[in-house]
Design an enzyme around this catalytic site. Structure first.
Site, short mmCIF file in Angstrom:
data_model
loop_
_atom_site.label_atom_id
_atom_site.label_comp_id
_atom_site.label_asym_id
_atom_site.label_seq_id
_atom_site.Cartn_x
_atom_site.Cartn_y
_atom_site.Cartn_z
N GLU A 124 -16.62 50.54 40.86
CA GLU A 124 -15.80 51.84 40.26
C GLU A 124 -14.82 51.82 39.51
O GLU A 124 -13.92 52.49 38.21
CB GLU A 124 -15.22 51.90 41.64
CG GLU A 124 -15.75 52.32 43.46
CD GLU A 124 -15.30 52.36 44.09
OE1 GLU A 124 -14.56 53.45 44.69
OE2 GLU A 124 -14.87 51.51 45.15
N GLU A 144 -21.90 49.27 49.11
CA GLU A 144 -20.99 49.50 49.75
C GLU A 144 -21.46 49.98 51.17
O GLU A 144 -21.26 49.71 52.38
CB GLU A 144 -20.21 50.37 49.99
CG GLU A 144 -18.60 50.38 48.61
CD GLU A 144 -18.62 49.90 47.21
OE1 GLU A 144 -17.91 49.88 46.83
OE2 GLU A 144 -20.36 49.97 47.33
#
Length: 277
Positions: A124, A144
């Site tokens: 990210e 995730e």
């Protein structure tokens, strides 16, 4: 790496973050938790945010580079620490993972030098930088979903806007790692893939190229990019023309210097822009 010059005084940080000034106007941030693959902790997050806040308002900093020590750029959030600390309702940081996301309005160009794995929050962080150079052995992943969490720190919308819905879904829903070459050729969020021995020299070369340009024009250009991303082409363009960054670029000393230098066929001598506009 030379220490930060005396005239630059970034906030003090823990050993988990090294600040240095490898060349004029360039600030280098190095994540330094190699035994933990540079996984993010609340303390490291706070230090990065504090240094970036300082860099945004420091006239002598024109470009920021971020990298990691050891075999990882950043393996994401320190999940062991996360499990053992109280969690807020959504666990979102104001400025995203490591203080770097679309929610942070950093007007200084940010270069990521990916020296190894960039998983979860590390990924990210990567897609929210302006330029990305990766070593040949770098790997990227958004795993995730396999841990029961969500890439909600700025990675989902940014990756979707870069790679498109289907390729973003491939990373987000499958959770499998991709290589640096895939990131460069298929997913489009890496600008260059280089041997590990040339990683930092490439990042520093790019930073030097940026620093050779007018800092006013660079700051205004990045502002335009951010506004276009947030508001779309037409509204973003309108807001950019009205922004203090654009007015400074059009009316400051550096535009005059650039035009005079061009007419006299010499290199321009830029001045650091005001800290705040």
């Amino acid at each position: 790496m030379p220490p930060v010059p005396q005239r630059l005084a970034p906030p003090a940080t823990g050993e988990h973050l090294i600040t240095s000034c490898p060349s004029e106007h360039v600030l280098l941030l190095t994540l330094n938790r190699p035994k933990s693959l540079n996984a993010m902790t609340p303390e490291l997050q706070e230090d990065i945010e504090r240094v970036l806040d300082w860099a945004e308002n420091e006239p002598e900093v024109w470009v920021v580079i971020i990298t990691g020590t050891g075999r990882a750029f950043c393996a994401g959030q320190d999940l062991k620490g996360w499990l053992n600390r109280p969690r807020t309702e959504n666990n979102l940081h104001e400025h995203g993972f490591a203080g770097i996301s679309a929610r942070r309005t950093l007007t200084k160009p940010l270069i990521a030098a990916i020296n190894g794995i960039a998983y979860g929050g590390g990924m990210e962080l990567t897609v929210n930088c302006d330029l990305v150079v990766a070593s040949e052995d770098a790997k990227f992943a958004l795993p995730e979903v396999s841990r029961g969490v969500v890439a909600a720190q700025g990675g989902i919308p940014r990756l979707a806007s870069i790679a498109g819905h289907q390729r973003a879904s491939e990373m987000l829903l499958l959770g499998r790692p991709i290589t640096a070459q895939e990131a460069y050729q298929r997913f489009n969020f890496v600008n260059a893939v280089v041997p590990s021995t040339k990683l930092m020299s490439t990042a520093l070369e790019w930073a030097a190229m940026i620093s050779s340009n007018s800092p006013d024009a660079v700051r205004s250009t990045k502002k335009a990019l951010m506004l276009a991303k947030e508001h779309g082409m037409w509204e973003g363009s309108k807001r950019h023309i009205e922004s203090p960054e654009h007015k400074q670029a059009m009316n400051g000393e550096n535009i005059k210097e650039g035009l005079v230098a061009f007419s006299k066929k010499r290199s321009p001598s830029w001045k650091s822009p005001p800290a705040k506009l």
